[in-house]
Write a protein that holds these residues in place. Sequence first.
Motif, PDB file in Angstrom:
ATOM      1  N   PRO A 111     107.632  70.077  79.360  1.00  0.00           N
ATOM      2  CA  PRO A 111     108.561  70.913  78.587  1.00  0.00           C
ATOM      3  C   PRO A 111     108.490  70.648  77.092  1.00  0.00           C
ATOM      4  O   PRO A 111     108.712  71.567  76.288  1.00  0.00           O
ATOM      5  CB  PRO A 111     109.930  70.535  79.163  1.00  0.00           C
ATOM      6  CG  PRO A 111     109.743  69.205  79.806  1.00  0.00           C
ATOM      7  CD  PRO A 111     108.335  69.205  80.320  1.00  0.00           C
ATOM      8  N   GLU A 112     108.168  69.414  76.709  1.00  0.00           N
ATOM      9  CA  GLU A 112     108.097  69.096  75.285  1.00  0.00           C
ATOM     10  C   GLU A 112     106.920  69.810  74.626  1.00  0.00           C
ATOM     11  O   GLU A 112     106.988  70.201  73.454  1.00  0.00           O
ATOM     12  CB  GLU A 112     108.000  67.582  75.075  1.00  0.00           C
ATOM     13  CG  GLU A 112     106.698  66.924  75.499  1.00  0.00           C
ATOM     14  CD  GLU A 112     106.479  66.838  76.994  1.00  0.00           C
ATOM     15  OE1 GLU A 112     105.324  66.612  77.417  1.00  0.00           O
ATOM     16  OE2 GLU A 112     107.455  66.986  77.766  1.00  0.00           O
ATOM     17  N   ALA A 113     105.823  69.998  75.368  1.00  0.00           N
ATOM     18  CA  ALA A 113     104.679  70.715  74.813  1.00  0.00           C
ATOM     19  C   ALA A 113     105.028  72.182  74.582  1.00  0.00           C
ATOM     20  O   ALA A 113     104.699  72.755  73.528  1.00  0.00           O
ATOM     21  CB  ALA A 113     103.471  70.595  75.743  1.00  0.00           C
ATOM     22  N   TRP A 155      92.596  56.222  77.757  1.00  0.00           N
ATOM     23  CA  TRP A 155      93.211  57.388  78.387  1.00  0.00           C
ATOM     24  C   TRP A 155      92.349  57.992  79.505  1.00  0.00           C
ATOM     25  O   TRP A 155      92.710  59.018  80.071  1.00  0.00           O
ATOM     26  CB  TRP A 155      93.488  58.454  77.331  1.00  0.00           C
ATOM     27  CG  TRP A 155      92.283  58.842  76.539  1.00  0.00           C
ATOM     28  CD1 TRP A 155      91.370  59.814  76.836  1.00  0.00           C
ATOM     29  CD2 TRP A 155      91.828  58.246  75.323  1.00  0.00           C
ATOM     30  NE1 TRP A 155      90.378  59.866  75.906  1.00  0.00           N
ATOM     31  CE2 TRP A 155      90.641  58.916  74.951  1.00  0.00           C
ATOM     32  CE3 TRP A 155      92.320  57.217  74.508  1.00  0.00           C
ATOM     33  CZ2 TRP A 155      89.931  58.563  73.791  1.00  0.00           C
ATOM     34  CZ3 TRP A 155      91.613  56.885  73.363  1.00  0.00           C
ATOM     35  CH2 TRP A 155      90.437  57.556  73.021  1.00  0.00           C
ATOM     36  N   VAL A 156      91.207  57.369  79.816  1.00  0.00           N
ATOM     37  CA  VAL A 156      90.307  57.899  80.848  1.00  0.00           C
ATOM     38  C   VAL A 156      89.940  56.793  81.826  1.00  0.00           C
ATOM     39  O   VAL A 156      89.533  55.704  81.416  1.00  0.00           O
ATOM     40  CB  VAL A 156      89.008  58.474  80.225  1.00  0.00           C
ATOM     41  CG1 VAL A 156      88.077  58.980  81.324  1.00  0.00           C
ATOM     42  CG2 VAL A 156      89.320  59.599  79.252  1.00  0.00           C
ATOM     43  N   ASP A 157      90.071  57.072  83.121  1.00  0.00           N
ATOM     44  CA  ASP A 157      89.640  56.140  84.164  1.00  0.00           C
ATOM     45  C   ASP A 157      88.210  56.504  84.538  1.00  0.00           C
ATOM     46  O   ASP A 157      87.967  57.246  85.499  1.00  0.00           O
ATOM     47  CB  ASP A 157      90.568  56.237  85.373  1.00  0.00           C
ATOM     48  CG  ASP A 157      90.313  55.124  86.391  1.00  0.00           C
ATOM     49  OD1 ASP A 157      89.225  54.510  86.328  1.00  0.00           O
ATOM     50  OD2 ASP A 157      91.187  54.904  87.254  1.00  0.00           O
ATOM     51  N   GLY A 186      95.216  68.405  73.058  1.00  0.00           N
ATOM     52  CA  GLY A 186      94.730  67.524  74.114  1.00  0.00           C
ATOM     53  C   GLY A 186      95.780  66.519  74.557  1.00  0.00           C
ATOM     54  O   GLY A 186      95.473  65.343  74.765  1.00  0.00           O
ATOM     55  N   VAL A 187      97.028  66.991  74.706  1.00  0.00           N
ATOM     56  CA  VAL A 187      98.129  66.111  75.115  1.00  0.00           C
ATOM     57  C   VAL A 187      97.815  65.493  76.474  1.00  0.00           C
ATOM     58  O   VAL A 187      97.406  66.188  77.403  1.00  0.00           O
ATOM     59  CB  VAL A 187      99.449  66.904  75.178  1.00  0.00           C
ATOM     60  CG1 VAL A 187     100.567  66.056  75.763  1.00  0.00           C
ATOM     61  CG2 VAL A 187      99.818  67.410  73.789  1.00  0.00           C
ATOM     62  N   LYS A 188      98.000  64.190  76.586  1.00  0.00           N
ATOM     63  CA  LYS A 188      97.661  63.494  77.831  1.00  0.00           C
ATOM     64  C   LYS A 188      98.830  63.439  78.813  1.00  0.00           C
ATOM     65  O   LYS A 188      98.618  63.338  80.016  1.00  0.00           O
ATOM     66  CB  LYS A 188      97.191  62.063  77.524  1.00  0.00           C
ATOM     67  CG  LYS A 188      96.017  61.992  76.559  1.00  0.00           C
ATOM     68  CD  LYS A 188      94.798  62.709  77.116  1.00  0.00           C
ATOM     69  CE  LYS A 188      93.576  62.539  76.248  1.00  0.00           C
ATOM     70  NZ  LYS A 188      93.468  63.512  75.168  1.00  0.00           N
ATOM     71  N   SER A 189     100.062  63.501  78.334  1.00  0.00           N
ATOM     72  CA  SER A 189     101.214  63.411  79.225  1.00  0.00           C
ATOM     73  C   SER A 189     101.266  64.619  80.145  1.00  0.00           C
ATOM     74  O   SER A 189     100.952  65.742  79.747  1.00  0.00           O
ATOM     75  CB  SER A 189     102.512  63.344  78.422  1.00  0.00           C
ATOM     76  OG  SER A 189     102.718  64.535  77.708  1.00  0.00           O
ATOM     77  N   ALA A 233      91.776  60.685  71.911  1.00  0.00           N
ATOM     78  CA  ALA A 233      93.127  60.226  72.240  1.00  0.00           C
ATOM     79  C   ALA A 233      94.164  61.329  72.133  1.00  0.00           C
ATOM     80  O   ALA A 233      95.297  61.172  72.565  1.00  0.00           O
ATOM     81  CB  ALA A 233      93.513  59.068  71.317  1.00  0.00           C
ATOM     82  N   GLY A 234      93.773  62.468  71.569  1.00  0.00           N
ATOM     83  CA  GLY A 234      94.714  63.568  71.368  1.00  0.00           C
ATOM     84  C   GLY A 234      95.080  63.691  69.908  1.00  0.00           C
ATOM     85  O   GLY A 234      94.906  62.761  69.105  1.00  0.00           O
TER      86      GLY A 234
END
Length: 310
Positions: free
Chosen positions: A21-23, A275-277, A220-223, A133-134
């Motif tokens: 929702p924040e995005a 941020w990446v596995d 590129g938001v990760k959340s 990283a965004g």
Amino acid sequence: MTDDANDGLRIAVVICSVGRPEALAQLLPWLTRQTKRASEILCVVTKPGDLPDQAILAAAQPAAQVLFSEKGLPRQRNRGLDAVLDRCDVVFFIDDDYLPARDALIGIERAFMAFPDISGLTGALLADGIHGAGVDLVSAAAMIEADEAERIGRDATPRALERDLVGLYGCNMAYRSARIGALRFDERLPLYGWQEDVDFASRVPGEMIRTDALRGVHCGVKSGRDTNGHLLGYSQVANVAYLMRKGSIPAGFGLRLIARNMLANHLKMLRPEPWVDRRARASGNWMALGDLLHGRAAPERILDFAARPR
């Protein structure tokens, strides 16, 4: 050209979102500041918790409408298409973490007028945070405002930066409604859809281009993204193999895509990004290759993996 949505092409903006929702709250004001208004703004979400406050939706111009859908990017985009296709000339799909420059919509209109034979387009990105990283909101806003200021007084004639694209970049892609017709996104590509944008664009008849008339930043938001690297790694191979068999992407393009992603996952395992596995993605790659050898690879298998206890 005025900012009246009834002047020129009717452009409907479709935003599909889950758990961020924040995005959406950050994006909607960037649509309100457009020099040409959208004919409508549609947020396709899975539940009320995906949405920002009602006041934020109402403050958008035009006020953002809401449509609920089952989870899955292709499904959500299809629900959006079903809702707006007969009410607009152009459908503009954007990710919830894409911020458009203020002349994005008028730029889309100018590009479709300048290139009357094209069916779809994607724009020039000032930055793409998906590869790092965004990009935070403050930095993205500064980039866009600096770009807007630098272009004041310059020739606004659209240019095609690339032509005859195999697909379009799903974070910002626009199509002529008349060229879409009965075509829809492939719902066999579940969850985040991996390559659903390329598949869809390849099936819409007509040329696809990248143009400088549409500009913005993909943060590129990760959340809120699915963090199961096994699922994405599996999709990086299985989805592409499926699309090659289907004939919607050329074999050479697909094989290079698989090889590039597998190589990146394996080379970066020793020093992976926070941020990446990468190890999980590489494991997923090999799971898909094993399934391909045994003739059981399918995009939907990630749903079985996702349902297993971790």
